[in-house]
Scaffold this motif. Structure first.
Motif: not given
Length: 343
Positions: A334-336, A339-343
């Motif tokens: 889930e964390a991996r 990372r894209l939507p977080r960026a």
């Protein structure tokens, strides 16, 4: 002072035992032993007294008497009955080694016992509880072949054989066995358990509409396992409205299982997310996190919450969820993915 008083107490005990008034029966049998300890039926009286105590929940006294009787394998015709009663106590206490030991005693010392099939049945139930499904299939496959098995025992054996096949991921054979269960005249509890097992088999076969229809029409308490199966079937049938209603009623029950509820919330949240209903999905993910007792479910809830906020354009709320997820479970899938939507 009549000598008939002890006999009257004995026969009255039998009447109460047959009427399932086990507390009264125990008192009657105790009276017989007090008045005439050398009664000609003393062995039967001692067993029936112990069995009555077992059925009213006085297990310490019952087990002590039953063990004394069971040790008299060559001198007491009720020894095998006592062993079967001890097997029932052990099964209810999840003492599976005890069940196996008592079954072995019957097989070794009284192999021709008329309680042998009952003992095998209890042993099979124990194996199912231990998830030893292949061994359980062997036992119940032999039991259903017995010609002198009574109708109730035959139906229960077919049901448990079906459950064992379900445990072996053979839902088609499960349905085949459940068709042989005669639920007419059986206790409502067995009827409900049969319907639940059928629904689980339908779900395993991908026949979710059949499973949902079956469980919605069950006349009895589905139990939490049944409600979980119903919600799953409704979700797969894309009837999210009914699934939401079932979940809403279930979670109002004070003794509802946290783990099962959390799993059901996750399934429904995922379905609503897939349909673009991010508002409702976010509420379910939020509630799911509050009830999650293990890390994977909590991570799944936190991830789902972040994705809902991301899709709704709530960037700060999404960042907060993704940051917490990456901080608490940096190596999780889930964390991996976050990372894209977080960026």
């Amino acid at each position: 002072e009549s000598d008939l008083q002890a006999d009257a107490a004995y026969w009255l005990g039998l009447v109460h035992f047959d009427e399932q008034k086990y507390g009264e029966a125990a008192k009657n049998f105790a009276e017989v032993k007090r008045r005439r300890p050398e009664h000609r039926r003393i062995q039967a009286i001692e067993y029936l007294s112990a069995e009555s105590l077992r059925r009213v929940g006085q297990l310490d006294a019952a087990v002590q008497q039953l063990r004394e009787i069971s040790e008299q394998l060559h001198d007491n015709e009720w020894a095998d009955d006592a062993l079967v009663s001890l097997m029932r106590v052990a099964l209810n206490q999840n003492d599976h080694q005890g069940v196996a030991n008592y079954a072995a005693s019957i097989e070794k010392s009284v192999p021709q016992s008329n309680r042998r099939m009952e003992a095998d049945h209890i042993l099979g139930e124990s194996l199912i509880k231990q998830r030893l499904f292949r061994q359980a299939v062997e036992i119940f496959s032999e039991l259903v072949k017995q010609e002198d098995l009574n109708e109730q025992a035959r139906s229960t054996s077919h049901y448990l054989l079906g459950v064992a096949f379900l445990g072996l991921d053979n839902p088609a054979e499960t349905l085949s066995q459940l068709k042989k269960v005669n639920v007419d005249g059986q206790e409502i509890n067995l009827r409900t358990r049969v319907e639940l097992a059928k629904a689980m088999a339908f779900n395993a076969l991908g026949q979710h509409k059949n499973a949902a229809k079956l469980l919605l029409n069950v006349n009895g308490d589905l139990g939490e396992q049944g409600q979980a199966q119903l919600i799953f079937a409704l979700i797969k049938s894309e009837d999210l409205q009914t699934a939401t209603e079932v979940l809403s009623e279930w979670q109002q029950q004070p003794d509802a299982s946290t783990n099962l509820l959390t799993t059901a919330r996750r399934q429904l949240a995922d379905a609503k997310f897939s349909q673009g209903n991010y508002q409702d999905a976010s509420k379910l993910y939020d509630t799911m996190m509050a009830g999650a007792t293990d890390a994977p479910l909590f991570n799944r809830g936190l991830s789902g919450l972040g994705w809902c906020h991301f899709r709704m354009g709530n960037d700060r709320a999404a960042l907060k969820a993704f940051d917490e997820l990456i901080e608490k479970a940096p190596d999780s899938t889930e964390a991996r993915d976050a990372r894209l939507p977080r960026a």
